[in-house]
Design a protein around this motif. Structure first.
Motif, PDB file in Angstrom:
ATOM      1  N   UNK A   1      39.901 -94.399 143.655  1.00 44.68           N
ATOM      2  CA  UNK A   1      40.543 -95.134 142.563  1.00 44.68           C
ATOM      3  C   UNK A   1      41.228 -94.156 141.609  1.00 44.68           C
ATOM      4  N   UNK A   2      42.426 -94.492 141.206  1.00 48.38           N
ATOM      5  CA  UNK A   2      43.197 -93.630 140.314  1.00 48.38           C
ATOM      6  C   UNK A   2      42.579 -93.586 138.926  1.00 48.38           C
ATOM      7  N   UNK A   3      42.451 -92.370 138.393  1.00 44.35           N
ATOM      8  CA  UNK A   3      42.034 -92.211 137.005  1.00 44.35           C
ATOM      9  C   UNK A   3      43.217 -92.497 136.106  1.00 44.35           C
ATOM     10  N   UNK A   4      43.033 -93.376 135.152  1.00 37.77           N
ATOM     11  CA  UNK A   4      44.120 -93.758 134.241  1.00 37.77           C
ATOM     12  C   UNK A   4      43.542 -93.806 132.833  1.00 37.77           C
ATOM     13  N   UNK A   5      44.060 -92.991 131.950  1.00 35.49           N
ATOM     14  CA  UNK A   5      43.482 -92.825 130.616  1.00 35.49           C
ATOM     15  C   UNK A   5      44.464 -93.310 129.556  1.00 35.49           C
ATOM     16  N   UNK A   6      43.981 -94.117 128.652  1.00 35.16           N
ATOM     17  CA  UNK A   6      44.758 -94.575 127.510  1.00 35.16           C
ATOM     18  C   UNK A   6      44.395 -93.726 126.307  1.00 35.16           C
ATOM     19  N   UNK A   7      45.380 -93.062 125.724  1.00 33.84           N
ATOM     20  CA  UNK A   7      45.185 -92.278 124.516  1.00 33.84           C
ATOM     21  C   UNK A   7      45.796 -93.041 123.354  1.00 33.84           C
ATOM     22  N   UNK A   8      44.954 -93.486 122.433  1.00 36.77           N
ATOM     23  CA  UNK A   8      45.446 -94.099 121.209  1.00 36.77           C
ATOM     24  C   UNK A   8      45.855 -92.960 120.295  1.00 36.77           C
ATOM     25  N   UNK A   9      47.166 -92.782 120.130  1.00 37.16           N
ATOM     26  CA  UNK A   9      47.658 -91.529 119.592  1.00 37.16           C
ATOM     27  C   UNK A   9      48.368 -91.601 118.262  1.00 37.16           C
ATOM     28  N   UNK A  10      49.300 -90.665 118.110  1.00 33.31           N
ATOM     29  CA  UNK A  10      50.031 -90.512 116.861  1.00 33.31           C
ATOM     30  C   UNK A  10      49.691 -89.235 116.126  1.00 33.31           C
ATOM     31  N   UNK A  11      48.687 -88.491 116.602  1.00 26.93           N
ATOM     32  CA  UNK A  11      48.285 -87.247 115.961  1.00 26.93           C
ATOM     33  C   UNK A  11      48.650 -86.067 116.861  1.00 26.93           C
ATOM     34  N   UNK A  12      48.632 -84.867 116.269  1.00 21.50           N
ATOM     35  CA  UNK A  12      48.917 -83.664 117.054  1.00 21.50           C
ATOM     36  C   UNK A  12      47.882 -83.478 118.152  1.00 21.50           C
ATOM     37  N   UNK A  13      46.618 -83.779 117.850  1.00 21.98           N
ATOM     38  CA  UNK A  13      45.583 -83.663 118.876  1.00 21.98           C
ATOM     39  C   UNK A  13      45.845 -84.608 120.038  1.00 21.98           C
ATOM     40  N   UNK A  14      46.290 -85.825 119.733  1.00 23.02           N
ATOM     41  CA  UNK A  14      46.592 -86.794 120.785  1.00 23.02           C
ATOM     42  C   UNK A  14      47.698 -86.269 121.691  1.00 23.02           C
ATOM     43  N   UNK A  15      48.719 -85.664 121.098  1.00 20.66           N
ATOM     44  CA  UNK A  15      49.811 -85.119 121.910  1.00 20.66           C
ATOM     45  C   UNK A  15      49.329 -83.971 122.796  1.00 20.66           C
ATOM     46  N   UNK A  16      48.474 -83.100 122.241  1.00 16.01           N
ATOM     47  CA  UNK A  16      47.966 -81.988 123.050  1.00 16.01           C
ATOM     48  C   UNK A  16      47.104 -82.500 124.198  1.00 16.01           C
ATOM     49  N   UNK A  17      46.291 -83.523 123.923  1.00 17.01           N
ATOM     50  CA  UNK A  17      45.447 -84.081 124.979  1.00 17.01           C
ATOM     51  C   UNK A  17      46.300 -84.702 126.078  1.00 17.01           C
TER      52      UNK A  17
END
Length: 255
Positions: A1-17
């Motif tokens: 099964x494909x790993x699919x991750x949702x990042x609730x973002x808007x921050x610099x950390x979110x972009x790096x992740x």
């Protein structure tokens, strides 16, 4: 099964992740609230706008086959964080909170800690005459009735009314270094700084400048984190994801 991750973002950390997950071959979707007109876009797939509450977010998780959610929103984005807790629990999806640590005052700092923007406005009424207000576009109405104080309101996008009657607006996006912040405070005769305790380094320069110039700070403290596992750094987040959903191999990462 494909790993699919949702990042609730808007921050610099979110972009790096999102960038690191994409480099590992993981399918990642970053969700932005859409409050900034020209946001910095992360790597990978991006969606903009709300989900329609916890129910709408839960339906999205199921429809898109999301394996895990990382809440890397701004520490004050309490609404989406609460919705993520409910949606992840109801849909059986892993949830991690990536939240940078708040700033802490040093012995030479003059901070007045408050719990809300309304309380910050009350403190400004008593202390300020020329105020640098850096709490963002949301909630400026709390200061709109203060008519004996001049405000320099700094936001990424131009704020909308209601605003205090004596206001100059400054549209700017961080990072802001301490030297530039000292110049800003001096040139505008700022005698009070109002900030949210967002943590991180991008906007910490204003606190260094305030400390150096002896300018008091009204600091709106972070709300408590949601009831979920919490890490403070991107590497910690990657390690947590590996432990919970397995190694990011090409088979399960979809690469």
């Amino acid at each position: 099964m494909e790993t699919r991750i949702l990042v609730l973002g808007g921050t610099a950390q979110a972009r790096r992740l999102a960038e690191q997950l994409t480099e590992l071959g993981v399918s990642v979707v970053s969700s932005l609230a859409g409050r900034v007109r020209d946001p910095k876009l992360p790597a990978g797939e991006v969606r903009v706008g709300g989900f329609g509450g916890a129910q709408g977010l839960g339906e999205y998780l199921s429809r898109e086959g999301i394996t895990a959610v990382v809440d890397a929103t701004h520490p004050f984005a309490a609404g989406i964080s609460a919705n993520a807790v409910v949606a992840a629990r109801e849909r059986g999806v892993e949830l991690l909170v990536l939240r940078r640590p708040p700033w802490s005052p040093g012995p030479e700092d003059d901070w007045r800690s408050v719990r809300s923007l309304a309380e910050a406005a009350g403190t400004v009424r008593r202390l300020g005459s020329r105020v640098l207000l850096t709490t963002g576009r949301q909630g400026l109405h709390h200061f709109a009735g203060i008519d004996h104080v001049w405000f320099l309101v700094r936001t990424v996008d131009a704020p909308e009314p209601p605003l205090p009657p004596h206001t100059t607006t400054l549209s700017a996006r961080g990072p802001f270094d301490a030297d530039a912040e000292r110049e800003l405070l001096r040139n505008n005769d700022i005698d009070l700084l109002v900030s949210k305790n967002s943590g991180g380094t991008m906007t910490e320069g204003k606190l260094v400048a305030a400390r150096d110039l002896g300018v008091p700070v009204v600091m709106v403290e972070q709300p408590p984190p949601p009831r979920a596992p919490v890490v403070s750094g991107v590497e910690e987040a990657l390690e947590w994801l590996r432990r919970r959903i397995g190694p990011f191999t090409r088979d399960n990462a979809g690469g």
